[in-house]
Design an enzyme around this catalytic site. Structure first.
Site, PDB file in Angstrom:
ATOM      1  N   HIS A  82       6.383   2.862  19.541  1.00 19.93           N
ATOM      2  CA  HIS A  82       6.499   4.144  20.251  1.00 19.93           C
ATOM      3  C   HIS A  82       6.060   3.899  21.680  1.00 19.93           C
ATOM      4  CE1 HIS A  82       7.168   8.500  19.546  1.00 19.93           C
ATOM      5  NE2 HIS A  82       6.440   8.640  20.637  1.00 19.93           N
ATOM      6  N   ASP A 161       3.728  19.029  15.453  1.00 18.32           N
ATOM      7  CA  ASP A 161       4.135  18.307  16.675  1.00 18.32           C
ATOM      8  C   ASP A 161       5.471  18.842  17.186  1.00 18.32           C
ATOM      9  OD1 ASP A 161       3.781  16.238  18.699  1.00 18.32           O
ATOM     10  OD2 ASP A 161       5.522  15.303  17.767  1.00 18.32           O
ATOM     11  N   ARG A 168       4.526  22.001  25.165  1.00 17.92           N
ATOM     12  CA  ARG A 168       3.914  21.129  26.185  1.00 17.92           C
ATOM     13  C   ARG A 168       4.936  20.766  27.252  1.00 17.92           C
ATOM     14  NH1 ARG A 168       2.251  16.181  23.305  1.00 17.92           N
ATOM     15  NH2 ARG A 168       1.470  15.462  25.300  1.00 17.92           N
ATOM     16  N   SER A 183      -0.096  13.762  19.311  1.00 21.09           N
ATOM     17  CA  SER A 183       1.355  13.873  19.155  1.00 21.09           C
ATOM     18  C   SER A 183       1.935  12.555  18.620  1.00 21.09           C
ATOM     19  CB  SER A 183       1.981  14.203  20.512  1.00 21.09           C
ATOM     20  OG  SER A 183       3.372  14.052  20.483  1.00 21.09           O
ATOM     21  N   LYS A 187       2.877  11.550  14.338  1.00 21.81           N
ATOM     22  CA  LYS A 187       4.230  11.141  13.939  1.00 21.81           C
ATOM     23  C   LYS A 187       4.191   9.780  13.235  1.00 21.81           C
ATOM     24  CE  LYS A 187       6.403  11.823  18.067  1.00 21.81           C
ATOM     25  NZ  LYS A 187       5.648  12.798  18.849  1.00 21.81           N
TER      26      LYS A 187
END
Ligand code: URA
Length: 429
Positions: A82, A161, A168, A183, A187
């Protein structure tokens, strides 16, 4: 409990208990707490921060808000990557099938555009028919079948999220260490993976502008990973210029396919393979970096990584046959150099906001994206420039937006007498 009292408590810099954080998030998901109350809560967190215990409570409730993938009935090596968000960063689209081709299971939950950064899900949805929402059961079976699948948060998987992420994006509450940590980690932990590599973007096109800020975020994410038995590795990479030759929607899918076909730009390949090496070494499939790089290059060369990518798209309903034709931009502009010299600096965040104007990101809750939109970076930092030479090609299918974005893009680069360079991989741990 009273929502406004909890907002005030955080606004005044006090610690929230686990019970209070869980109650606030659950009440938001039950629609008792409104978007405006949640936005104020997020802004209070943005300014006041959270301590480690509060972050841990936030991550926990965000995971518990949905169901988790469970691979405990198998011996698969399950991993993911990520990034904290960048411009032109399509490494997820390239690395996922590369790892899949090497036998690693990658169940990726990705996001949409956030502020001035691009979103993997938006890029994938430029492919007609592509279904980014999948049930937990289908997500697991897609991952097992083809070794890789990419989905977004849903009412079933990471619903907290899903809702907070969107708010956000619209309320300037993204660059917050506790909010980014919760966040991303919620995930990734929900994916049921055992290894994660995180690409922490640093620089003028990143949420973390300095390495110091990036290191603080990494420390928090490592700690969170440890709590959940998730091994984490980190690459700190530069976002002082866009990654690769394109940023946008369909154009980034094209560049990913080119890269998986062996024709990718040098910086994009370097970062993608570096991230992949971390996972391959953790898995034991590669014994060292040299071996890991060679393995990844071999699945690009023999076409197996590209086949995985195409199968992944097909399995999720996407039609690549008519992709190029359907995403042809109607309009194009060029930005040219006004003097001779070297391209010495980009305002990368400015490029990101121009992309939002162009149609690649969200200004409003109901903003509709333009899949044909994007920018080609004809020149990069360090390139010698002659007056009149093309710096950017900007394209989309809305002339008005193209003009607005082009004006902004004119202000996003500097030409000087100095020959500068950017170090792509700044650090790792
Ligand atoms: N990516 C995410 O998924 N969340 C963030 O907050 C930032 C980047």
């Amino acid at each position: 409990m009273v929502p406004s009292n909890l907002i005030a408590k955080k606004r005044d810099g006090k610690r929230l208990s686990k019970k209070e954080i869980h109650w606030f998030i659950n009440s938001f998901l039950n629609k008792e707490i409104s978007d405006s109350q949640m936005s104020s809560f997020l802004m209070a967190i943005f300014f006041r921060g959270m301590d480690i215990k509060e972050i841990s409570s936030l991550v926990n409730i965000m995971i518990e808000s949905g169901s988790k993938l469970d691979f405990s009935d198998s011996n698969y090596f399950i991993a993911d990557k990520h990034s904290t968000g960048g411009i032109g960063d399509k490494t997820s689209l390239i690395l996922t099938p590369i790892l899949g081709a090497l036998g690693i299971k990658v169940p990726m939950i990705a996001g949409r555009a956030l502020a001035f950064t691009g979103g993997t899900i938006d890029k994938l949805e430029s492919i007609a028919g592509f279904q980014s929402k999948q049930s937990l059961k289908k997500f697991k079976s897609l991952t097992i079948k083809n070794n890789c699948a990419i989905i977004c948060q849903s009412d079933e998987i990471c619903p907290a999220d899903q809702k907070i992420y969107k708010l956000r994006d619209l309320t300037a509450t993204i660059p917050s260490l506790p909010l980014i940590t919760s966040s991303i980690m919620s995930k990734k932990i929900s994916e049921g993976i055992n290894t994660l590599v995180l690409d922490i973007k640093i620089g003028n096109g990143a949420f973390m502008k300095t390495l110091k800020e990036g290191k603080a975020l990494a420390k928090m994410m490592k700690k969170t990973g440890n709590e959940f038995n998730l091994k984490t590795d980190f690459i700190f990479s530069s976002m002082d210029q866009p990654l690769g030759k394109y940023a946008g929607l369909a154009c980034e899918i094209n560049e990913s396919i080119d890269t998986l076909s062996g024709n990718g730009p040098k910086d994009l390949i370097e970062l993608t393979l570096k991230l992949g090496s971390k996972i391959l070494i953790r898995s034991g499939i590669a014994s060292n970096i040299k071996n890991a790089l060679a393995l990844q290059k071999s699945v690009i060369k023999d076409g197996s990584a590209l086949r995985r990518f195409k199968t992944m798209i097909h399995n999720q309903g996407g039609d690549l046959c008519h992709f190029k034709k359907l995403n042809q931009p109607k309009y194009t502009n060029y930005i040219t150099a006004k003097k001779d010299g070297y391209l010495s600096k980009f305002n990368t965040e400015g490029i990101g906001w121009s992309l939002v104007e162009l149609g690649c990101g969200y200004k409003f809750k109901k903003s509709k994206l333009d899949n044909s939109s994007g920018v080609e970076f004809i020149k990069k930092i360090g390139d010698q420039i002659t007056r009149g030479e093309k710096i950017y090609r900007i394209f989309n299918s809305n002339r008005e937006k193209l003009e607005v974005a082009s004006k902004l893009m004119e202000e996003t680069f500097k030409i000087t007498d100095q020959n500068e360079s950017v170090k792509l991989i700044i650090d790792e741990s």
